[in-house]
Design a protein around this motif. Structure first.
Motif, PDB file in Angstrom:
ATOM      1  N   VAL A 194     108.686  10.538 -48.348  1.00 16.08           N
ATOM      2  CA  VAL A 194     108.340  10.424 -49.760  1.00 16.08           C
ATOM      3  C   VAL A 194     107.229  11.419 -50.080  1.00 16.08           C
ATOM      4  N   PHE A 195     107.295  11.985 -51.277  1.00 16.20           N
ATOM      5  CA  PHE A 195     106.195  12.836 -51.739  1.00 16.20           C
ATOM      6  C   PHE A 195     105.363  12.068 -52.747  1.00 16.20           C
ATOM      7  N   ASP A 196     104.073  11.925 -52.463  1.00 12.27           N
ATOM      8  CA  ASP A 196     103.135  11.260 -53.371  1.00 12.27           C
ATOM      9  C   ASP A 196     102.587  12.309 -54.337  1.00 12.27           C
ATOM     10  N   ALA A 197     103.165  12.334 -55.522  1.00 13.20           N
ATOM     11  CA  ALA A 197     102.849  13.389 -56.493  1.00 13.20           C
ATOM     12  C   ALA A 197     101.502  13.175 -57.172  1.00 13.20           C
ATOM     13  N   THR A 198     100.982  11.972 -57.141  1.00 15.59           N
ATOM     14  CA  THR A 198      99.745  11.701 -57.875  1.00 15.59           C
ATOM     15  C   THR A 198      98.505  11.772 -56.986  1.00 15.59           C
ATOM     16  N   HIS A 199      98.545  11.213 -55.778  1.00  8.52           N
ATOM     17  CA  HIS A 199      97.381  11.358 -54.896  1.00  8.52           C
ATOM     18  C   HIS A 199      97.234  12.791 -54.393  1.00  8.52           C
ATOM     19  N   SER A 200      98.311  13.557 -54.436  1.00  5.19           N
ATOM     20  CA  SER A 200      98.224  14.953 -53.999  1.00  5.19           C
ATOM     21  C   SER A 200      97.407  15.820 -54.946  1.00  5.19           C
ATOM     22  N   VAL A 201      97.189  15.348 -56.167  1.00  2.00           N
ATOM     23  CA  VAL A 201      96.368  16.111 -57.117  1.00  2.00           C
ATOM     24  C   VAL A 201      94.989  15.474 -57.291  1.00  2.00           C
ATOM     25  N   GLN A 202      94.684  14.513 -56.432  1.00  4.22           N
ATOM     26  CA  GLN A 202      93.368  13.874 -56.474  1.00  4.22           C
ATOM     27  C   GLN A 202      92.287  14.844 -55.993  1.00  4.22           C
ATOM     28  N   LEU A 203      91.097  14.701 -56.541  1.00  2.00           N
ATOM     29  CA  LEU A 203      89.915  15.415 -56.064  1.00  2.00           C
ATOM     30  C   LEU A 203      88.987  14.354 -55.491  1.00  2.00           C
ATOM     31  N   PRO A 204      89.106  14.061 -54.180  1.00  2.00           N
ATOM     32  CA  PRO A 204      88.374  12.932 -53.590  1.00  2.00           C
ATOM     33  C   PRO A 204      86.856  13.047 -53.785  1.00  2.00           C
ATOM     34  N   GLY A 205      86.280  12.028 -54.389  1.00  2.00           N
ATOM     35  CA  GLY A 205      84.844  12.028 -54.643  1.00  2.00           C
ATOM     36  C   GLY A 205      84.399  13.078 -55.635  1.00  2.00           C
ATOM     37  N   GLY A 206      85.358  13.633 -56.372  1.00  2.00           N
ATOM     38  CA  GLY A 206      85.068  14.769 -57.247  1.00  2.00           C
ATOM     39  C   GLY A 206      84.179  14.456 -58.433  1.00  2.00           C
ATOM     40  N   SER A 207      84.007  13.163 -58.722  1.00  2.00           N
ATOM     41  CA  SER A 207      83.125  12.784 -59.833  1.00  2.00           C
ATOM     42  C   SER A 207      81.881  12.062 -59.340  1.00  2.00           C
ATOM     43  N   GLY A 208      81.504  12.344 -58.113  1.00  3.30           N
ATOM     44  CA  GLY A 208      80.286  11.743 -57.579  1.00  3.30           C
ATOM     45  C   GLY A 208      80.514  10.355 -57.032  1.00  3.30           C
ATOM     46  N   THR A 209      80.533   9.343 -57.894  1.00  2.00           N
ATOM     47  CA  THR A 209      80.736   7.971 -57.445  1.00  2.00           C
ATOM     48  C   THR A 209      82.200   7.543 -57.523  1.00  2.00           C
ATOM     49  N   LYS A 210      83.087   8.446 -57.891  1.00  2.00           N
ATOM     50  CA  LYS A 210      84.519   8.152 -57.932  1.00  2.00           C
ATOM     51  C   LYS A 210      85.299   9.451 -57.815  1.00  2.00           C
ATOM     52  N   SER A 211      86.576   9.310 -57.480  1.00  2.00           N
ATOM     53  CA  SER A 211      87.430  10.481 -57.366  1.00  2.00           C
ATOM     54  C   SER A 211      87.850  10.976 -58.735  1.00  2.00           C
ATOM     55  N   SER A 212      88.118  12.259 -58.807  1.00  2.00           N
ATOM     56  CA  SER A 212      88.672  12.858 -60.011  1.00  2.00           C
ATOM     57  C   SER A 212      90.093  13.307 -59.688  1.00  2.00           C
ATOM     58  N   GLY A 213      90.698  14.068 -60.582  1.00  2.00           N
ATOM     59  CA  GLY A 213      92.059  14.520 -60.335  1.00  2.00           C
ATOM     60  C   GLY A 213      92.508  15.547 -61.349  1.00  2.00           C
ATOM     61  N   GLN A 214      93.622  16.186 -61.033  1.00  2.00           N
ATOM     62  CA  GLN A 214      94.183  17.233 -61.896  1.00  2.00           C
ATOM     63  C   GLN A 214      95.610  16.844 -62.274  1.00  2.00           C
ATOM     64  N   ARG A 215      95.699  15.968 -63.254  1.00  2.00           N
ATOM     65  CA  ARG A 215      96.981  15.414 -63.667  1.00  2.00           C
ATOM     66  C   ARG A 215      97.990  16.492 -64.062  1.00  2.00           C
ATOM     67  N   GLU A 216      97.498  17.625 -64.540  1.00  2.00           N
ATOM     68  CA  GLU A 216      98.399  18.679 -65.017  1.00  2.00           C
ATOM     69  C   GLU A 216      99.250  19.289 -63.907  1.00  2.00           C
ATOM     70  N   PHE A 217      98.878  19.016 -62.631  1.00  2.00           N
ATOM     71  CA  PHE A 217      99.642  19.594 -61.524  1.00  2.00           C
ATOM     72  C   PHE A 217     100.624  18.605 -60.901  1.00  2.00           C
ATOM     73  N   ILE A 218     100.704  17.404 -61.432  1.00  2.00           N
ATOM     74  CA  ILE A 218     101.647  16.420 -60.887  1.00  2.00           C
ATOM     75  C   ILE A 218     103.082  16.929 -60.994  1.00  2.00           C
TER      76      ILE A 218
END
Length: 279
Positions: A194-218
């Motif tokens: 399976v390809f996880d299309a949403t966690h693959s664009v996550q930016l782990p810890g990218g917002s300091g106290t939480k992860s960020s992400g780049q939804r436009e690349f899903i």
């Protein structure tokens, strides 16, 4: 040759149609889960994707101790059981410990091993012994060929009901990349991938106290995975990701799901599965 596996009412892997795993990251409320499950199931049926509903009763690896984790295992499993009964689709949830695997295995169709826990032997053994399908997310720190050791642990524990999921690899700080070669490599281990299309664009810890992400690349990454020949797609989906209590920046807005699945369905029809691709 990739095995065909019963995923709770339909066959996945082998020459069977591509399937979808989708739902909100975490269970926020019973109403949200049921409403979203009904809509995802309807959209998937229209497009032609067999569907599994996913949501977690606990997100044990949140960046901050103050982040919302979920509603707990007892209430969460009760809600997932209602999804099975009312929406009539199989359900999947994360498990984090031996005890959780045993409890969740009495309710859900598929136990998911989070990426950070994919090498935890006791957890893999416990999940295997439930008799449920076990979906293991490849750790961000592992190569795809290293997943053979995970597969061997599950097989030695008595199960061949195995699914492997690609969710990106760590690339420097707060970033992930996807090597599409991992899909045919892991498929070579003999189980659906399976390809996880949403966690693959996550930016782990990218917002300091939480992860960020780049939804436009899903969508671009999901289309690439379809062409690379995966068996299924994992997507966290929410009616309003910007208001979601977990993983909002890397979730698919529910109203955009149908168009994305239509695109993936068309590509899958042309590309087929990995062993049938022509290079």
């Amino acid at each position: 040759m990739v095995q065909s596996i019963d995923l709770g009412g339909f066959q996945g892997g082998g020459s069977h149609p591509h399937f979808l795993i989708a739902g909100p990251c975490v269970i926020e409320s019973e109403q949200l889960v049921l409403d979203t499950a009904f809509q995802i199931a309807d959209i998937a049926k229209q497009v032609g994707f067999p569907c599994i509903f996913k949501s977690s009763y606990d997100k044990a690896n949140r960046s901050s101790i103050h982040s919302f984790r979920g509603i707990g295992i007892a209430e969460g499993l009760s809600i997932l059981k209602k999804v099975k009964e009312k929406v009539q689709i199989p359900v999947l949830t994360d498990v984090h410990s031996v005890g959780e695997a045993t409890m969740a295995g009495e309710v859900v169709d598929i136990l998911q091993i989070p990426a950070f826990l994919c090498r935890q032997t006791d957890l893999l053994i416990a999940a295997a012994k439930t008799g449920r399908v076990v979906n293991v997310k490849k750790g961000q720190f592992l190569s795809p060929w290293d997943m053979k050791n995970v597969v061997h642990k599950l097989e030695e524990s008595g199960t061949k009901k195995i699914v492997l999921t690609e969710r990106g690899a760590s690339f420097g700080y707060n970033n992930l990349v996807v090597d599409m070669r991992s899909l045919p490599v892991m498929r070579g281990l003999g189980y659906p991938v399976v390809f996880d299309a949403t966690h693959s664009v996550q930016l782990p810890g990218g917002s300091g106290t939480k992860s960020s992400g780049q939804r436009e690349f899903i969508a671009p990454l999901a289309r690439a995975a379809a062409a690379a020949g995966c068996d299924g797609f994992f997507m966290e989906v929410h009616p309003n990701p910007d208001a979601a209590m977990s993983d909002g920046p890397n979730m698919v807005p529910l109203h955009q799901l149908k168009e994305l699945l239509q695109q993936l369905h068309q590509i899958c029809q042309v590309a087929g599965k990995a062993e049938n691709n022509i290079f």
